[in-house]
Design an enzyme around this catalytic site. Structure first.
Site, PDB file in Angstrom:
ATOM      1  CE  LYS A  45      -4.169   0.612   1.958  1.00  0.00           C
ATOM      2  NZ  LYS A  45      -5.215   0.651   2.997  1.00  0.00           N
ATOM      3  CE  LYS A  47      -3.565   5.578   2.819  1.00  0.00           C
ATOM      4  NZ  LYS A  47      -4.931   5.520   3.346  1.00  0.00           N
TER       5      LYS A  47
HETATM    6  N1  C2G Z   1     -13.054   7.976   3.982  1.00  0.00           N
HETATM    7  C1  C2G Z   1     -14.148   8.826   3.879  1.00  0.00           C
HETATM    8  N2  C2G Z   1     -13.985  10.151   4.033  1.00  0.00           N
HETATM    9  C2  C2G Z   1     -12.762  10.671   4.293  1.00  0.00           C
HETATM   10  C3  C2G Z   1     -11.641   9.817   4.407  1.00  0.00           C
HETATM   11  C4  C2G Z   1     -11.814   8.455   4.255  1.00  0.00           C
HETATM   12  O1  C2G Z   1     -15.287   8.373   3.642  1.00  0.00           O
HETATM   13  N3  C2G Z   1     -12.641  12.008   4.433  1.00  0.00           N
HETATM   14  C5  C2G Z   1     -13.265   6.536   3.787  1.00  0.00           C
HETATM   15  C6  C2G Z   1     -12.469   5.994   2.617  1.00  0.00           C
HETATM   16  O2  C2G Z   1     -13.171   6.234   1.393  1.00  0.00           O
HETATM   17  C7  C2G Z   1     -12.396   4.508   2.964  1.00  0.00           C
HETATM   18  C8  C2G Z   1     -12.378   4.514   4.504  1.00  0.00           C
HETATM   19  O3  C2G Z   1     -12.818   5.817   4.919  1.00  0.00           O
HETATM   20  O4  C2G Z   1     -13.586   3.841   2.509  1.00  0.00           O
HETATM   21  C9  C2G Z   1     -10.992   4.265   5.061  1.00  0.00           C
HETATM   22  O5  C2G Z   1     -10.121   5.252   4.535  1.00  0.00           O
HETATM   23  P1  C2G Z   1      -8.554   4.885   4.347  1.00  0.00           P
HETATM   24  O6  C2G Z   1      -8.037   4.364   5.619  1.00  0.00           O
HETATM   25  O7  C2G Z   1      -7.888   6.023   3.648  1.00  0.00           O
HETATM   26  O8  C2G Z   1      -8.709   3.662   3.317  1.00  0.00           O
HETATM   27  P2  C2G Z   1      -7.675   3.255   2.174  1.00  0.00           P
HETATM   28  O9  C2G Z   1      -6.287   3.510   2.610  1.00  0.00           O
HETATM   29  O10 C2G Z   1      -8.169   3.844   0.931  1.00  0.00           O
HETATM   30  O11 C2G Z   1      -7.820   1.652   2.190  1.00  0.00           O
HETATM   31  O12 C2G Z   1      -8.301  -2.543   0.153  1.00  0.00           O
HETATM   32  C10 C2G Z   1      -8.877  -1.277   0.328  1.00  0.00           C
HETATM   33  C11 C2G Z   1      -7.962  -0.386   1.094  1.00  0.00           C
HETATM   34  O13 C2G Z   1      -7.542  -0.998   2.301  1.00  0.00           O
HETATM   35  C12 C2G Z   1      -8.664   0.933   1.378  1.00  0.00           C
END
Ligand code: C2G
Length: 133
Positions: A45, A47
């Site tokens: 990822k 991250k």
């Molecule tokens: N999210 C949201 N609004 C935000 C930030 C995040 O609705 N302002 C949602 C994202 O769209 C996601 C969830 O919160 O559905 C988790 O966000 P992240 O931890 O950034 O997820 P991500 O790193 O995109 O991981 O296999 C899929 C991945 O693990 C998704």
């Protein structure tokens, strides 16, 4: 019992995440969160997280909408998870819109609108900006 699953890193947990989890839970009766492991984040990822998996898991388990937290260790586990946990609804924020449509062969797929004004990146940059004055 309608079972919902969603995936994410959820680092520096904020109200955008809570908005997502609240609406995901409202789509069923039981919400599973597949939480990205430290290895998955640091590896595939790309991250860097502030909190470890265990710390992020504790935070998520304290949220009233979350019923179970399982590890997300790679990009490929979603179909297996949907089958293994008998998932009815797969939910992601709409920044992922379309990316998981292949899962429609196994269960309902719902993309929920992101909370626009908040992100972990914004939190970090605002903190940095306020720190350097
Ligand atoms: N999210 C949201 N609004 C935000 C930030 C995040 O609705 N302002 C949602 C994202 O769209 C996601 C969830 O919160 O559905 C988790 O966000 P992240 O931890 O950034 O997820 P991500 O790193 O995109 O991981 O296999 C899929 C991945 O693990 C998704």
């Amino acid at each position: 019992m309608k079972r919902v699953i969603t995936y994410g890193t959820f680092d520096l947990l904020h109200y955008g995440h809570i908005n997502l989890l609240r609406r995901a839970k409202a789509l069923g009766d039981y919400l599973i969160v597949a939480l990205s492991s430290d290895e998955f984040n640091n590896g595939q990822k790309g991250k860097r997280t502030y909190f470890t998996y265990e710390e992020r898991k504790k935070l998520l388990e304290a949220i009233r909408y979350v019923d179970l937290v399982i590890p997300e260790i790679n990009w490929e586990q979603k179909v297996k998870d949907v089958q293994e946990y008998k998932i009815d609804v797969f939910v992601m924020g709409d920044d992922w819109k379309g990316k998981f449509d292949f899962i429609k062969d196994y269960c309902e797929v719902v993309y929920l609108e992101r909370t626009p004004e908040i992100s972990t990146t914004k939190i970090k940059s605002d903190l940095f900006a306020s720190h350097i004055g």
